[in-house]
Design a protein around this motif. Structure first.
Motif, short mmCIF file in Angstrom:
data_model
loop_
_atom_site.label_atom_id
_atom_site.label_comp_id
_atom_site.label_asym_id
_atom_site.label_seq_id
_atom_site.Cartn_x
_atom_site.Cartn_y
_atom_site.Cartn_z
N ARG A 240 6.13 6.59 -1.32
CA ARG A 240 5.30 7.76 -1.60
C ARG A 240 3.82 7.43 -1.58
O ARG A 240 2.99 8.30 -1.30
CB ARG A 240 5.66 8.35 -2.98
N ASP A 241 3.47 6.17 -1.89
CA ASP A 241 2.07 5.82 -2.12
C ASP A 241 1.52 4.72 -1.23
O ASP A 241 0.34 4.40 -1.33
CB ASP A 241 1.89 5.40 -3.59
N VAL A 242 2.34 4.10 -0.38
CA VAL A 242 1.81 2.98 0.40
C VAL A 242 0.83 3.51 1.46
O VAL A 242 0.98 4.62 1.97
CB VAL A 242 2.93 2.16 1.08
N PRO A 243 -0.19 2.70 1.80
CA PRO A 243 -1.17 3.14 2.81
C PRO A 243 -0.57 3.12 4.21
O PRO A 243 0.50 2.55 4.45
CB PRO A 243 -2.28 2.11 2.67
N GLU A 244 -1.31 3.74 5.15
CA GLU A 244 -0.84 3.80 6.54
C GLU A 244 -0.75 2.42 7.18
O GLU A 244 0.00 2.25 8.15
CB GLU A 244 -1.77 4.69 7.37
N GLU A 245 -1.46 1.47 6.66
CA GLU A 245 -1.38 0.11 7.21
C GLU A 245 -0.01 -0.53 6.98
O GLU A 245 0.31 -1.54 7.60
CB GLU A 245 -2.47 -0.77 6.59
N MET A 246 0.78 0.05 6.08
CA MET A 246 2.11 -0.48 5.78
C MET A 246 3.18 0.34 6.49
O MET A 246 3.34 1.54 6.24
CB MET A 246 2.36 -0.44 4.27
N SER A 247 3.90 -0.30 7.39
CA SER A 247 5.08 0.31 8.02
C SER A 247 6.30 -0.44 7.49
O SER A 247 6.30 -1.68 7.45
CB SER A 247 5.02 0.19 9.54
N ALA A 248 7.34 0.30 7.09
CA ALA A 248 8.48 -0.35 6.46
C ALA A 248 9.75 0.43 6.70
O ALA A 248 9.73 1.64 6.95
CB ALA A 248 8.23 -0.50 4.96
N SER A 249 10.85 -0.28 6.61
CA SER A 249 12.17 0.33 6.65
C SER A 249 13.10 -0.51 5.80
O SER A 249 12.79 -1.65 5.44
CB SER A 249 12.70 0.41 8.09
N VAL A 250 14.24 0.08 5.45
CA VAL A 250 15.25 -0.66 4.72
C VAL A 250 16.59 -0.36 5.37
O VAL A 250 16.89 0.79 5.69
CB VAL A 250 15.25 -0.32 3.22
N GLY A 251 17.38 -1.40 5.59
CA GLY A 251 18.67 -1.22 6.25
C GLY A 251 19.80 -1.79 5.43
O GLY A 251 19.67 -2.88 4.85
N LEU A 252 20.89 -1.06 5.37
CA LEU A 252 22.12 -1.60 4.81
C LEU A 252 22.91 -2.21 5.95
O LEU A 252 23.34 -1.52 6.87
CB LEU A 252 22.92 -0.49 4.13
N LEU A 253 23.07 -3.52 5.92
CA LEU A 253 23.68 -4.28 7.01
C LEU A 253 25.04 -4.83 6.58
O LEU A 253 25.17 -5.36 5.48
CB LEU A 253 22.80 -5.46 7.42
N HIS A 254 26.01 -4.70 7.47
CA HIS A 254 27.28 -5.42 7.28
C HIS A 254 27.55 -6.15 8.59
O HIS A 254 28.11 -5.60 9.53
CB HIS A 254 28.42 -4.47 6.95
N LEU A 255 27.09 -7.40 8.62
CA LEU A 255 27.12 -8.17 9.85
C LEU A 255 28.40 -8.98 9.95
O LEU A 255 28.97 -9.40 8.94
CB LEU A 255 25.90 -9.11 9.90
N PRO A 256 28.86 -9.23 11.17
CA PRO A 256 30.10 -9.99 11.36
C PRO A 256 29.90 -11.47 11.09
O PRO A 256 28.77 -11.97 11.01
CB PRO A 256 30.43 -9.75 12.83
#
Length: 468
Positions: A240-256
């Motif tokens: 909600r508050d991070v500046p535009e200089e910060m790009s981020a994502s979060v992934g739920l991974l279930h890798l083999p």
């Protein structure tokens, strides 16, 4: 024969004449090199074209397009094959990997890239000049294919879509002509190509602006699956508050349990925070600190890194896989939406998904570019949800159904629209493709299609049909 004529199977003599006319290989089923020429990243799409032209020059592309229209055949284009969505059965398939020209101009901060160049090659070259582009997360995607669909990358919240920074394109249109397209020379086509993907011709090269960058603060933190809820809910509040200089994502991974997966991540659920911050490392560390306070991570690679290492932020697999993907654009991400994703992809869920990702949008991604283009659905979108499942053809129906069930459950917070580069097999009808654009933009695209490709020669794609 005109482009509107009924398709015909090219004769042996016609194929031989095409071989004489082009520099690269011309292949049909049964030729020794035919399977290798059709190699694609997404193994769920099987290509069975009438003829394959391995374009080594722009003239080869022109000859292939003219051959197709003469025989009433559609044209398909294959780069790396990440975005393969429709089989090329019965088409003339043009492979672009031999179009490998790449120029980075340090003085003007611009680049010219031909259709076969992948991001890994470009990033290596640009790093030497201290410059960067708006590349994607995967190093094996072609620069051109990615950019034509918009181009959503790790620096998007600061700089927008890759398509926003294109200044010129060289494209072979359905009449076989090569056009150098700019905002001044062909304003309508210039608008449509940047966001319309492969609907208006074979783009053989693009030119775009670059940004000074030697390094940035970024990487990934992998948390054990039992912390997934804490990570996703913190991400919801944090973004909600991070500046535009910060790009981020979060992934739920279930890798083999595969050799390409780091041993600590094999065959388990993990929550993977990915960040790219275009500010000082000290500022970046302060912003990431709340996540590090959640608990002991499995791996933490976040820190100052050279631009050349940008692919390590997401660590996308580079080996071909059979992938089934789906997605949605969200206008908001309340706690209920996060709980919905966790119910389908979190701890204890009977999930077949390899990845369920929430990507933070907004910033420059929500604003119109300086030179308008067709990339749509900017202003309402604050998050992008991207789902990936892997499996063979017998699994397809069940995997699609599970992904669709999750997307339907997110409907209360969805814009109902789509991002074109995250639309794949089974989503190629015009009604679904239209969801990637504002209604007036899609109508304009169909009219431009009517001007430049009235017979819909370029229809082996997420198709924009010509206006009636």
């Amino acid at each position: 024969m005109s482009a509107t004529a009924s398709p015909e199977i090219p004769s042996t003599a016609a194929v031989a004449a095409l071989r004489d006319a082009v520099t690269g290989p011309v292949l049909v089923a049964g030729d020794a090199d035919h399977p290798a020429e059709l190699a694609t990243y997404n193994l769920t799409v099987v290509h069975t074209p009438a003829v394959v032209v391995g374009a080594a020059t722009v003239a080869d592309v022109q000859a292939a397009v003219r051959f197709a229209t003469t025989h009433g055949l559609p044209v398909a284009v294959l780069g790396a094959g990440h975005g393969s969505s429709v089989s090329s059965a019965g088409a003339v398939l043009i492979t672009t990997r031999r179009l490998a020209g790449l120029t980075v101009d340090e003085e003007t901060r611009t680049a010219r890239v031909e259709a076969g160049v992948r991001w890994a090659e470009f990033i290596e070259q640009a790093q030497k000049a201290g410059l960067a582009a708006l590349n994607g997360s995967s190093p094996t995607v072609t620069v051109v294919g990615y950019t034509l669909g918009g181009g959503l990358g790790p620096f998007g919240r600061k700089h927008g879509y890759a398509a926003d920074h294109v200044t010129a394109l060289d494209v072979v249109t359905a009449d076989g002509e090569l056009r150098h397209v700019t905002a001044d020379s062909e304003p309508d086509l210039f608008w449509a190509l940047r966001g319309g993907k492969g609907n208006f011709g074979v783009v053989v090269a693009i030119e775009f602006t670059l940004f000074p960058m030697q390094a940035f603060y970024g990487g990934g933190i992998f948390f054990p699956g039992e912390l997934a809820g804490d990570v996703l809910h913190l991400f919801r509040e944090w973004t909600r508050d991070v500046p535009e200089e910060m790009s981020a994502s979060v992934g739920l991974l279930h890798l083999p349990a595969a050799p390409f997966v780091p041993e600590p991540l094999r065959d388990r659920l993990v929550a993977h925070l990915r960040i790219a911050y275009l500010g000082s490392p000290s500022e970046g560390a302060l912003m990431v600190a709340p996540f590090r306070e959640l608990g002991t991570p499995i791996l933490d690679t976040v820190g100052p890194m050279p631009y050349a290492a940008v692919a390590s932020v997401h660590n996308d697999p580079v080996d071909p896989l059979p992938l089934y993907e789906h997605g949605a654009l969200l206008r908001e991400l309340p706690a209920e939406a996060v709980d919905t994703i966790l119910r389908f992809a979190g701890p204890g869920a009977p999930s077949p998904l390899v990845l369920a990702e929430i990507r933070h949008m907004g910033g420059a991604l929500s604003r119109p570019p300086a030179v308008p283009n067709a990339v749509g659905n900017r202003d309402e979108t604050l998050y992008n949800v991207f789902l990936v499942a892997a499996g063979g053809p017998p699994d397809a129906a069940a995997l699609h159904a599970y992904e669709q069930e999750l997307i339907d459950a997110l409907a209360p917070w969805s814009t109902g629209r789509r991002y074109l580069n995250f639309m794949f097999g089974g989503e190629t009808d015009p009604q679904t493709v239209a969801l990637a654009y504002a209604p007036e933009s899609f109508e304009r695209l169909t009219k431009i299609k009517q001007r430049f490709d009235p017979a819909n020669v370029f229809r082996i794609n997420h198709n924009i049909p010509p206006a009636a």
